[in-house]
Design a protein around this motif. Sequence first.
Motif, PDB file in Angstrom:
ATOM      1  N   VAL A 188      -5.492  -0.305  -7.335  1.00  0.00           N
ATOM      2  CA  VAL A 188      -5.786  -1.122  -6.150  1.00  0.00           C
ATOM      3  C   VAL A 188      -6.224  -2.526  -6.581  1.00  0.00           C
ATOM      4  O   VAL A 188      -5.820  -3.528  -5.985  1.00  0.00           O
ATOM      5  N   MET A 224      -3.141  -4.379  -7.526  1.00  0.00           N
ATOM      6  CA  MET A 224      -2.373  -4.676  -6.304  1.00  0.00           C
ATOM      7  C   MET A 224      -2.933  -5.923  -5.612  1.00  0.00           C
ATOM      8  O   MET A 224      -2.184  -6.823  -5.230  1.00  0.00           O
ATOM      9  N   ASP A 225      -4.261  -5.966  -5.484  1.00  0.00           N
ATOM     10  CA  ASP A 225      -4.893  -7.121  -4.827  1.00  0.00           C
ATOM     11  C   ASP A 225      -4.694  -8.396  -5.654  1.00  0.00           C
ATOM     12  O   ASP A 225      -4.484  -9.473  -5.109  1.00  0.00           O
ATOM     13  N   MET A 274       0.800  -1.226   0.000  1.00  0.00           N
ATOM     14  CA  MET A 274       0.000   0.000   0.000  1.00  0.00           C
ATOM     15  C   MET A 274       0.831   1.274   0.000  1.00  0.00           C
ATOM     16  O   MET A 274       0.396   2.278  -0.543  1.00  0.00           O
ATOM     17  N   TYR A 280      -9.973   6.004  -2.983  1.00  0.00           N
ATOM     18  CA  TYR A 280     -10.619   4.753  -3.367  1.00  0.00           C
ATOM     19  C   TYR A 280     -12.087   4.757  -2.958  1.00  0.00           C
ATOM     20  O   TYR A 280     -12.967   4.393  -3.744  1.00  0.00           O
ATOM     21  N   LEU A 281     -12.337   5.200  -1.707  1.00  0.00           N
ATOM     22  CA  LEU A 281     -13.712   5.218  -1.205  1.00  0.00           C
ATOM     23  C   LEU A 281     -14.590   6.129  -2.053  1.00  0.00           C
ATOM     24  O   LEU A 281     -15.695   5.755  -2.436  1.00  0.00           O
ATOM     25  N   MET A 323      -4.979   7.557  -0.347  1.00  0.00           N
ATOM     26  CA  MET A 323      -5.441   6.517  -1.269  1.00  0.00           C
ATOM     27  C   MET A 323      -6.753   5.911  -0.770  1.00  0.00           C
ATOM     28  O   MET A 323      -7.662   5.650  -1.571  1.00  0.00           O
ATOM     29  N   ASN A 324      -6.864   5.695   0.549  1.00  0.00           N
ATOM     30  CA  ASN A 324      -8.120   5.168   1.096  1.00  0.00           C
ATOM     31  C   ASN A 324      -9.280   6.108   0.761  1.00  0.00           C
ATOM     32  O   ASN A 324     -10.360   5.660   0.352  1.00  0.00           O
ATOM     33  N   PHE A 361      -0.516  -9.261  -2.889  1.00  0.00           N
ATOM     34  CA  PHE A 361       0.040  -8.554  -1.733  1.00  0.00           C
ATOM     35  C   PHE A 361      -0.945  -8.649  -0.571  1.00  0.00           C
ATOM     36  O   PHE A 361      -2.146  -8.831  -0.775  1.00  0.00           O
ATOM     37  N   ASN A 417      -2.832  -7.324   3.176  1.00  0.00           N
ATOM     38  CA  ASN A 417      -3.667  -6.179   3.552  1.00  0.00           C
ATOM     39  C   ASN A 417      -2.920  -5.289   4.534  1.00  0.00           C
ATOM     40  O   ASN A 417      -2.257  -5.769   5.444  1.00  0.00           O
TER      41      ASN A 417
END
Lengths: 256, 211
Positions: free
Chosen positions: A207, A210-211, A179, A244-245, A240-241, A215, A217
């Motif tokens: 993201v 990435m998932d 992250m 993303y949200l 980033m959170n 990787f 959490n």
Amino acid sequence: MSNMNLTLKIWRQKDAQSKGVMETYEVKDISPDSSFLEMLDVLNENLVSQKQEPIAFDHDCREGICGTCSLYISGRAHGPMRGVTTCQLHMRSFKDGDTIYIEPWRSKAMPVIKDLIVDRSAFDRIQQAGGFISVNTSGNTQDANGIPIPKGDADKAFDAAACIGCGACVATCKNGSAMLFVSAKVSQFALLPQGRVEAAKRVLNMVHQMDKEGFGNCTNTGACEVECPKGISLENIARMNREYLSAKVVSDEKIG
Amino acid sequence: MSYSSIGRKVVMGLTGLFLITFITIHLLINSFSLVGPELFNAGSKFMGTNPVIQTMQYVLALGFIIHIIMGIRLTIQNNAARPIKYVHNDPSANSTFSSRYMIFTGVLVLLFLILHLKDFFVPIKFEHGTFGEDYDLLVRVFSNPLYVFIYVVAFVGLSIHLHHGFQSAFQSLGWNHPKYTPFVKKLGLVFCYVVGIGFSSIALFHYFNSL
């Protein structure tokens, strides 16, 4: 400071399929002024002269800017110093008679290729998923400096852009999370008007990739920020959170 | 939402903050027992009859279940992200104890929760006719030194869990700001001590009173 004799415990692994093992090596008469990689060069010269396979490790610029060198040194990514890459680490940080453990980054998403070299192409694929801006290069391209940007935003974007993609964040994270890297790449664009245009799509796609790479959490331990040679801040992960949200909840952008 | 790593941390953060509000109310009611049986029984009656609280208890149960299942799932996934561990690792150089042992303190609290439901929740909710007996139950349970010991250990565990969890929830929700984050971190620190010392001292108070 006089020259030192050291015991090295180094991860040896023939190839991606083989099982690796820690091997012990002795190096003698190492100058405290030499860099860590020069110390490994000395060891490799000795191994070659003894007709043994030298230790494979990544390195390129050796001035802390390319992000190629890695190495997990005595339990720390890039060794015991803060704010430096392995190539900027010097033997004066160690004492005569020390035993030094040298391991590769360990992450499912960054498998070992040989000895201390890992495959970091997962980072490339995350970048390709959205770590760019689309500019029409028709010849009428606007000068980027023509758009006024608040100094604070420019500084934050620049600080995020200092990420060299070495992977120390993944290596040091107890969860093997990427992250900090991804948030730096998201933030450097999200903070600037040129990057805002594709911000929602970018964060969703990066993201997602990435998932997909496997990787772990993020659990906010903050280890990545401490070990990052470029001092990338945890603020980027919070940004980033948020990005993303809002992309997920408000925008009509979809992954892909 | 829970299909992405960020979605999962948001779920952890939101349920965590929700459980934090619960634990705050719980501590408040418990502290009534320091004043006397009347106030504590009245508080117990309010919690046991108020329609809002009665509805929220199902939301609370759901909050616990989601937080626990997600926590276990995250731990399994995170372990899988590093199949080969480091031979030599020095995590204390870059992270706090509380942040690295969330699953251990979490499981400790879960085990205590089961014991706690058996000893308090079930008798109060299903066995007591009126709310007049709740204070007596509390005094009886806390007169057992082994129970008080387990209770204090569990709350040290919860305190360590909150030491990381409180401020971590804010970071997960993206609420990181140079003006407010230092305050949130200090508040989290105060909160983890208040919860740990608060619950433990109430139990110890009743134990020493019973001697």
